[in-house]
Design a protein around this motif. Structure first.
Motif, PDB file in Angstrom:
ATOM      1  N   LYS A 146     -55.509  -7.765  18.153  1.00  0.00           N
ATOM      2  CA  LYS A 146     -55.320  -8.203  16.769  1.00  0.00           C
ATOM      3  C   LYS A 146     -56.532  -7.750  15.961  1.00  0.00           C
ATOM      4  O   LYS A 146     -57.562  -8.403  15.925  1.00  0.00           O
ATOM      5  CB  LYS A 146     -55.159  -9.728  16.717  1.00  0.00           C
ATOM      6  CG  LYS A 146     -53.906 -10.226  17.430  1.00  0.00           C
ATOM      7  CD  LYS A 146     -53.811 -11.750  17.362  1.00  0.00           C
ATOM      8  CE  LYS A 146     -52.560 -12.231  18.091  1.00  0.00           C
ATOM      9  NZ  LYS A 146     -52.453 -13.722  18.066  1.00  0.00           N
ATOM     10  N   TYR A 147     -56.383  -6.600  15.330  1.00  0.00           N
ATOM     11  CA  TYR A 147     -57.493  -6.024  14.599  1.00  0.00           C
ATOM     12  C   TYR A 147     -57.712  -6.754  13.276  1.00  0.00           C
ATOM     13  O   TYR A 147     -56.779  -7.319  12.694  1.00  0.00           O
ATOM     14  CB  TYR A 147     -57.244  -4.534  14.338  1.00  0.00           C
ATOM     15  CG  TYR A 147     -57.006  -3.727  15.587  1.00  0.00           C
ATOM     16  CD1 TYR A 147     -57.745  -3.972  16.733  1.00  0.00           C
ATOM     17  CD2 TYR A 147     -56.036  -2.740  15.633  1.00  0.00           C
ATOM     18  CE1 TYR A 147     -57.523  -3.233  17.897  1.00  0.00           C
ATOM     19  CE2 TYR A 147     -55.808  -1.999  16.779  1.00  0.00           C
ATOM     20  CZ  TYR A 147     -56.556  -2.256  17.911  1.00  0.00           C
ATOM     21  OH  TYR A 147     -56.338  -1.541  19.044  1.00  0.00           O
ATOM     22  N   PRO A 148     -58.945  -6.711  12.761  1.00  0.00           N
ATOM     23  CA  PRO A 148     -59.225  -7.330  11.463  1.00  0.00           C
ATOM     24  C   PRO A 148     -58.360  -6.713  10.366  1.00  0.00           C
ATOM     25  O   PRO A 148     -57.976  -5.536  10.427  1.00  0.00           O
ATOM     26  CB  PRO A 148     -60.710  -7.026  11.245  1.00  0.00           C
ATOM     27  CG  PRO A 148     -61.255  -6.742  12.610  1.00  0.00           C
ATOM     28  CD  PRO A 148     -60.136  -6.126  13.380  1.00  0.00           C
ATOM     29  N   ASN A 149     -58.041  -7.509   9.345  1.00  0.00           N
ATOM     30  CA  ASN A 149     -57.226  -7.005   8.240  1.00  0.00           C
ATOM     31  C   ASN A 149     -57.930  -5.888   7.481  1.00  0.00           C
ATOM     32  O   ASN A 149     -57.294  -4.961   6.972  1.00  0.00           O
ATOM     33  CB  ASN A 149     -56.877  -8.149   7.277  1.00  0.00           C
ATOM     34  CG  ASN A 149     -55.956  -9.175   7.911  1.00  0.00           C
ATOM     35  OD1 ASN A 149     -55.131  -8.831   8.759  1.00  0.00           O
ATOM     36  ND2 ASN A 149     -56.097 -10.434   7.512  1.00  0.00           N
ATOM     37  N   HIS A 150     -59.256  -5.973   7.411  1.00  0.00           N
ATOM     38  CA  HIS A 150     -60.026  -4.975   6.678  1.00  0.00           C
ATOM     39  C   HIS A 150     -60.307  -3.774   7.578  1.00  0.00           C
ATOM     40  O   HIS A 150     -60.916  -3.907   8.637  1.00  0.00           O
ATOM     41  CB  HIS A 150     -61.343  -5.582   6.187  1.00  0.00           C
ATOM     42  CG  HIS A 150     -62.260  -4.593   5.545  1.00  0.00           C
ATOM     43  ND1 HIS A 150     -61.981  -3.990   4.337  1.00  0.00           N
ATOM     44  CD2 HIS A 150     -63.446  -4.073   5.949  1.00  0.00           C
ATOM     45  CE1 HIS A 150     -62.956  -3.159   4.020  1.00  0.00           C
ATOM     46  NE2 HIS A 150     -63.868  -3.191   4.989  1.00  0.00           N
ATOM     47  N   VAL A 151     -59.861  -2.587   7.165  1.00  0.00           N
ATOM     48  CA  VAL A 151     -60.115  -1.372   7.934  1.00  0.00           C
ATOM     49  C   VAL A 151     -61.574  -0.970   7.758  1.00  0.00           C
ATOM     50  O   VAL A 151     -62.077  -0.920   6.624  1.00  0.00           O
ATOM     51  CB  VAL A 151     -59.200  -0.222   7.457  1.00  0.00           C
ATOM     52  CG1 VAL A 151     -59.519   1.068   8.215  1.00  0.00           C
ATOM     53  CG2 VAL A 151     -57.739  -0.603   7.645  1.00  0.00           C
ATOM     54  N   PRO A 152     -62.298  -0.684   8.840  1.00  0.00           N
ATOM     55  CA  PRO A 152     -63.698  -0.281   8.715  1.00  0.00           C
ATOM     56  C   PRO A 152     -63.866   0.897   7.756  1.00  0.00           C
ATOM     57  O   PRO A 152     -63.044   1.810   7.724  1.00  0.00           O
ATOM     58  CB  PRO A 152     -64.077   0.111  10.152  1.00  0.00           C
ATOM     59  CG  PRO A 152     -63.154  -0.683  11.011  1.00  0.00           C
ATOM     60  CD  PRO A 152     -61.862  -0.764  10.249  1.00  0.00           C
ATOM     61  N   LYS A 153     -64.951   0.850   6.988  1.00  0.00           N
ATOM     62  CA  LYS A 153     -65.200   1.875   5.981  1.00  0.00           C
ATOM     63  C   LYS A 153     -65.275   3.263   6.596  1.00  0.00           C
ATOM     64  O   LYS A 153     -64.776   4.244   6.023  1.00  0.00           O
ATOM     65  CB  LYS A 153     -66.494   1.560   5.239  1.00  0.00           C
ATOM     66  CG  LYS A 153     -66.828   2.566   4.139  1.00  0.00           C
ATOM     67  CD  LYS A 153     -68.115   2.196   3.431  1.00  0.00           C
ATOM     68  CE  LYS A 153     -68.461   3.219   2.341  1.00  0.00           C
ATOM     69  NZ  LYS A 153     -69.724   2.871   1.644  1.00  0.00           N
ATOM     70  N   CYS A 154     -65.888   3.364   7.766  1.00  0.00           N
ATOM     71  CA  CYS A 154     -66.021   4.680   8.388  1.00  0.00           C
ATOM     72  C   CYS A 154     -64.657   5.266   8.733  1.00  0.00           C
ATOM     73  O   CYS A 154     -64.435   6.472   8.606  1.00  0.00           O
ATOM     74  CB  CYS A 154     -66.900   4.608   9.634  1.00  0.00           C
ATOM     75  SG  CYS A 154     -66.225   3.645  11.003  1.00  0.00           S
ATOM     76  N   VAL A 155     -63.728   4.409   9.165  1.00  0.00           N
ATOM     77  CA  VAL A 155     -62.396   4.882   9.530  1.00  0.00           C
ATOM     78  C   VAL A 155     -61.646   5.372   8.297  1.00  0.00           C
ATOM     79  O   VAL A 155     -61.023   6.437   8.310  1.00  0.00           O
ATOM     80  CB  VAL A 155     -61.603   3.767  10.236  1.00  0.00           C
ATOM     81  CG1 VAL A 155     -60.168   4.231  10.522  1.00  0.00           C
ATOM     82  CG2 VAL A 155     -62.290   3.373  11.539  1.00  0.00           C
ATOM     83  N   SER A 156     -61.714   4.635   7.219  1.00  0.00           N
ATOM     84  CA  SER A 156     -60.950   4.986   6.023  1.00  0.00           C
ATOM     85  C   SER A 156     -61.584   6.112   5.212  1.00  0.00           C
ATOM     86  O   SER A 156     -60.885   6.830   4.495  1.00  0.00           O
ATOM     87  CB  SER A 156     -60.778   3.764   5.117  1.00  0.00           C
ATOM     88  OG  SER A 156     -62.042   3.274   4.697  1.00  0.00           O
ATOM     89  N   SER A 157     -62.915   6.307   5.342  1.00  0.00           N
ATOM     90  CA  SER A 157     -63.593   7.220   4.406  1.00  0.00           C
ATOM     91  C   SER A 157     -64.419   8.330   5.033  1.00  0.00           C
ATOM     92  O   SER A 157     -64.817   9.251   4.320  1.00  0.00           O
ATOM     93  CB  SER A 157     -64.510   6.406   3.477  1.00  0.00           C
ATOM     94  OG  SER A 157     -63.798   5.405   2.802  1.00  0.00           O
ATOM     95  N   HIS A 158     -64.737   8.263   6.340  1.00  0.00           N
ATOM     96  CA  HIS A 158     -65.666   9.253   6.896  1.00  0.00           C
ATOM     97  C   HIS A 158     -65.229   9.886   8.212  1.00  0.00           C
ATOM     98  O   HIS A 158     -65.617  11.017   8.503  1.00  0.00           O
ATOM     99  CB  HIS A 158     -67.049   8.603   7.090  1.00  0.00           C
ATOM    100  CG  HIS A 158     -67.704   8.178   5.826  1.00  0.00           C
ATOM    101  ND1 HIS A 158     -68.301   9.059   4.954  1.00  0.00           N
ATOM    102  CD2 HIS A 158     -67.856   6.945   5.262  1.00  0.00           C
ATOM    103  CE1 HIS A 158     -68.797   8.408   3.916  1.00  0.00           C
ATOM    104  NE2 HIS A 158     -68.545   7.118   4.082  1.00  0.00           N
TER     105      HIS A 158
END
Length: 373
Positions: free
Chosen positions: A294-306
């Motif tokens: 059950k992953y956190p609702n917020h996607v890590p910034k590195c995953v979404s942007s880098h």
């Protein structure tokens, strides 16, 4: 190391001609030339003339190797040579950039040898040495440090481990750290250190070697022993307690046999790596994978942007691994490479479905290339 350091032959005519032709160079140029020679060849130049003797002793990088020491006579010659170089009056006031000592001989055994080593190190310190590299077999290293006058309080292996860790996290100028002393941390307690090493840019460590806070400023991190945990929560939180890795751009994670592989823990760590671009995960075929992803609702910034590269080694066609891989494919907007390496002999109770479905999984990055090996 052998008799070559005590018996230097006379110069040949061709060598004499060479001396005549380069004697017009300044001392600085000649010293620079000597720095490119093998250390024992540079030492041989001390017999050419009185002018050449101080040139060798002005070298700022000293490299000693006792690999050829095979008998007591060679050992005496080696120590005499070390004393001659380290305590030369020609180098008394010169700064030493680097001191390398490769200790592979089995002659390092007595307290007198410990004292001798200590005097060499003290002299290097007095010359304001910038870098020291010592290479020992582990057993010899334990004997030497335990008998060294400066460290005579080190009576047990557990205390020695603790002191080595204190030494590492106290090296404020350290730039590249690779440390893997022992899997066991018996006798090591928490507390004391909370700041990152300011100059460190690269670290390759085992979990519980040093606190992660000490390496939180690196750009490149290799962390081995993921999935391990200790019954003492205070020590767990001291060594782990994932700090924010502000500068981290490449992360490699390795699991050991019989450890617990938790994908949620990986995502939690990624939340603290805002600039991460390259992620490599090496599972272990004998590790246990948790199914509760059950992953956190917020996607890590590195995953979404880098994140541009994600590699999973020993991927298993089970739901937990499939969920993590699809999580990355569906959220990494800049992902270019997704590599999945499957083991040759999958465990029982796995489904080919979790490989076939991965091929057709939607990808948020149009440039992403999926590789299955």
């Amino acid at each position: 190391m052998g008799p070559e350091y005590s018996k230097i032959g006379k110069t040949t005519p061709s060598q004499s001609a060479m001396v005549v032709s380069i004697n017009n160079f300044s001392d600085e140029i000649l010293t620079h030339i000597l720095s490119f020679l093998p250390f024992k060849d540079a030492f041989r130049t001390t017999v050419l003339s009185k002018r050449w003797r101080p040139l060798f002793h002005s070298l700022s990088v000293l490299r000693f190797d006792d690999t050829c020491v095979k008998n007591p006579d060679n050992w005496i010659l080696f120590r005499q040579f070390m004393d001659l170089v380290m305590f030369s009056p020609y180098s008394h006031n010169l700064t030493l950039k680097s001191f390398h000592l490769n200790c592979r001989s089995m002659r390092w055994d007595s307290k007198s040898d410990c004292f001798t080593l200590n005097t060499w190190l003290q002299e290097a310190k007095r010359r304001r040495v910038e870098e020291i590299q010592l290479f020992f077999f582990l057993e010899d290293f334990m004997k030497l440090l335990s008998g060294c006058p400066v460290l005579e309080n080190l009576k047990t292996e557990e205390v020695l481990k603790a002191e080595l860790k204190k030494l590492i996290i106290g090296c404020s100028m350290l730039e590249d750290l690779k440390y893997g002393y022992d899997d066991s941390i018996v006798g090591v307690t928490a507390g004391g250190y909370s700041k990152p090493l300011p100059k460190l840019s690269k670290a390759d460590i085992h979990l519980f070697d040093v606190p992660l806070r000490a390496v939180s400023g690196v750009q490149f991190l290799t962390l081995t022993g993921m999935g391990k945990s200790l019954p003492n929560e205070e020590i767990n939180s001291y060594y782990k307690g994932y700090p924010v890795f502000e500068n981290l751009i490449e992360l490699q994670l390795f699991w050991f046999d019989h450890c617990i592989h938790d994908w949620v823990e990986v995502v939690t760590m990624l939340q603290n790596c805002p600039k991460l671009q390259i992620l490599s995960i090496s599972k272990c075929r004998n590790s246990t994978t948790t199914e509760d992803s059950k992953y956190p609702n917020h996607v890590p910034k590195c995953v979404s942007s880098h994140l541009t590269t994600c590699k999973i080694i020993d991927y298993e066609p089970v739901e937990a691994d499939f969920q993590f891989a699809t999580y990355m494919l569906q959220n990494a907007r800049l992902l270019q490479v997704m590599e999945i390496h499957c083991p040759f002999t999958p465990k029982a109770m796995v489904s080919p479905k979790f490989i076939d479905d991965l091929i057709y999984c939607p990808r948020i990055s149009p440039a992403c290339k999926l590789s299955l090996e």
